[in-house]
Design a protein around this motif. Structure first.
Motif, PDB file in Angstrom:
ATOM      1  N   MET A  80      28.956  13.189  81.584  1.00  0.00           N
ATOM      2  CA  MET A  80      27.801  12.831  82.408  1.00  0.00           C
ATOM      3  C   MET A  80      27.962  13.308  83.850  1.00  0.00           C
ATOM      4  N   GLY A  81      29.128  13.885  84.160  1.00  0.00           N
ATOM      5  CA  GLY A  81      29.343  14.427  85.494  1.00  0.00           C
ATOM      6  C   GLY A  81      30.023  13.494  86.478  1.00  0.00           C
ATOM      7  N   TYR A  82      30.492  12.345  86.010  1.00  0.00           N
ATOM      8  CA  TYR A  82      31.190  11.410  86.894  1.00  0.00           C
ATOM      9  C   TYR A  82      32.639  11.841  87.092  1.00  0.00           C
ATOM     10  N   LYS A  83      33.178  11.490  88.233  1.00  0.00           N
ATOM     11  CA  LYS A  83      34.600  11.702  88.514  1.00  0.00           C
ATOM     12  C   LYS A  83      35.316  10.382  88.234  1.00  0.00           C
ATOM     13  N   VAL A  84      36.236  10.413  87.285  1.00  0.00           N
ATOM     14  CA  VAL A  84      36.984   9.214  86.915  1.00  0.00           C
ATOM     15  C   VAL A  84      38.397   9.365  87.454  1.00  0.00           C
ATOM     16  N   ASN A  85      38.782   8.453  88.336  1.00  0.00           N
ATOM     17  CA  ASN A  85      40.101   8.505  88.975  1.00  0.00           C
ATOM     18  C   ASN A  85      41.133   7.604  88.310  1.00  0.00           C
ATOM     19  N   GLN A  86      40.646   6.618  87.551  1.00  0.00           N
ATOM     20  CA  GLN A  86      41.574   5.680  86.911  1.00  0.00           C
ATOM     21  C   GLN A  86      40.876   5.041  85.724  1.00  0.00           C
ATOM     22  N   ILE A  87      41.649   4.843  84.639  1.00  0.00           N
ATOM     23  CA  ILE A  87      41.149   4.078  83.489  1.00  0.00           C
ATOM     24  C   ILE A  87      42.101   2.912  83.272  1.00  0.00           C
ATOM     25  N   ARG A  88      41.524   1.757  82.991  1.00  0.00           N
ATOM     26  CA  ARG A  88      42.361   0.562  82.891  1.00  0.00           C
ATOM     27  C   ARG A  88      41.685  -0.524  82.058  1.00  0.00           C
ATOM     28  N   PHE A  89      42.529  -1.479  81.682  1.00  0.00           N
ATOM     29  CA  PHE A  89      42.062  -2.699  81.049  1.00  0.00           C
ATOM     30  C   PHE A  89      42.238  -3.831  82.030  1.00  0.00           C
ATOM     31  N   HIS A  90      41.373  -4.819  81.893  1.00  0.00           N
ATOM     32  CA  HIS A  90      41.524  -6.028  82.695  1.00  0.00           C
ATOM     33  C   HIS A  90      41.552  -7.211  81.742  1.00  0.00           C
ATOM     34  N   SER A  91      42.623  -7.979  81.806  1.00  0.00           N
ATOM     35  CA  SER A  91      42.779  -9.187  80.991  1.00  0.00           C
ATOM     36  C   SER A  91      42.224 -10.360  81.791  1.00  0.00           C
ATOM     37  N   LEU A  92      41.131 -10.926  81.312  1.00  0.00           N
ATOM     38  CA  LEU A  92      40.455 -11.996  82.045  1.00  0.00           C
ATOM     39  C   LEU A  92      41.279 -13.276  82.115  1.00  0.00           C
ATOM     40  N   SER A  93      42.014 -13.579  81.057  1.00  0.00           N
ATOM     41  CA  SER A  93      42.729 -14.857  81.004  1.00  0.00           C
ATOM     42  C   SER A  93      43.840 -14.969  82.042  1.00  0.00           C
ATOM     43  N   ASP A  94      44.470 -13.843  82.371  1.00  0.00           N
ATOM     44  CA  ASP A  94      45.559 -13.893  83.358  1.00  0.00           C
ATOM     45  C   ASP A  94      45.314 -12.962  84.556  1.00  0.00           C
ATOM     46  N   ASN A  95      44.109 -12.390  84.625  1.00  0.00           N
ATOM     47  CA  ASN A  95      43.700 -11.558  85.754  1.00  0.00           C
ATOM     48  C   ASN A  95      44.641 -10.378  86.001  1.00  0.00           C
ATOM     49  N   ARG A  96      45.130  -9.765  84.912  1.00  0.00           N
ATOM     50  CA  ARG A  96      46.037  -8.615  85.025  1.00  0.00           C
ATOM     51  C   ARG A  96      45.311  -7.330  84.664  1.00  0.00           C
ATOM     52  N   ASN A  97      45.687  -6.266  85.356  1.00  0.00           N
ATOM     53  CA  ASN A  97      45.186  -4.934  85.046  1.00  0.00           C
ATOM     54  C   ASN A  97      46.285  -4.119  84.386  1.00  0.00           C
ATOM     55  N   TYR A  98      45.889  -3.296  83.442  1.00  0.00           N
ATOM     56  CA  TYR A  98      46.797  -2.402  82.736  1.00  0.00           C
ATOM     57  C   TYR A  98      46.261  -0.993  82.903  1.00  0.00           C
ATOM     58  N   ILE A  99      46.890  -0.212  83.764  1.00  0.00           N
ATOM     59  CA  ILE A  99      46.462   1.157  84.011  1.00  0.00           C
ATOM     60  C   ILE A  99      46.950   2.041  82.865  1.00  0.00           C
TER      61      ILE A  99
END
Length: 185
Positions: free
Chosen positions: A115-134
């Motif tokens: 679609m032409g977007y620039k993606v600089n990072q992909i990650r998951f976010h765990s809502l229960s413990d507010n953690r990100n997984y890059i």
């Protein structure tokens, strides 16, 4: 679009290919009749994104439908911060980052690139413990990219009548197990 694969099928297929069949069979039924507690909680966690309530910022895509022509995939992204180029897939609770999760994120990533977007990072976010997984980009992880492509090919060539479940633990954690003729229980 007959041969397009829904993003969530990538994860479902790895868990058990039969679950895709049951998802389609029970798709429009009342969720409380066919989903277990963790699935209902996951749907609740996604509701803010799916209903566009996650953010009021105009530079945040939330719950948008996207298509990846290269792999013939489609589905919804959770959250894409356009300004910062951060794609986030939200999960109720992440105890382990499974390949199927990563494949769903890859599908969203490739769609946004097309679609032409620039993606600089992909990650998951765990809502229960507010953690990100890059997660490393597919280009940085050739083995995972190959597994992603192989999974897509397997889904396209899958034959329901030939499938035999090999993993009893998957049957133990499957909400469709009581209706399944392939169960190992």
């Amino acid at each position: 679009m007959d041969d397009y694969i829904i993003f969530s099928w990538l994860n479902d297929y790895i868990f058990c290919p039969i679950s895709i069949y049951f998802h389609q069979l029970y798709g429009d039924k009342k969720p409380t009749l066919v989903q277990n507690r963790s699935q209902l909680e996951g749907a609740w966690a996604h509701s803010a994104v799916d209903e566009g309530r996650y953010s009021t910022r105009k530079d945040v895509l939330q719950g948008a439908f996207v298509i990846c022509e290269k792999y013939r995939l489609f589905g919804r992204i959770d959250v894409f911060d356009i300004k910062n180029g951060v794609l986030t897939e939200r999960k109720k609770k992440i105890s382990q980052v499974y390949d199927g999760y990563i494949f769903q994120l890859y599908a969203q990533y490739f769609s946004l690139l097309e679609m032409g977007y620039k993606v600089n990072q992909i990650r998951f976010h765990s809502l229960s413990d507010n953690r990100n997984y890059i997660i490393p980009f597919p280009e940085e992880s050739p083995l995972m990219l190959a597994k992603f492509e192989r999974t897509i090919a397997e889904i396209r060539s899958f034959r329901l009548e030939e499938y035999i479940q090999q993993n009893r633990a998957k049957c133990l954690h499957c909400i469709y197990e009581p209706a399944c003729d392939r169960t190992l229980l």
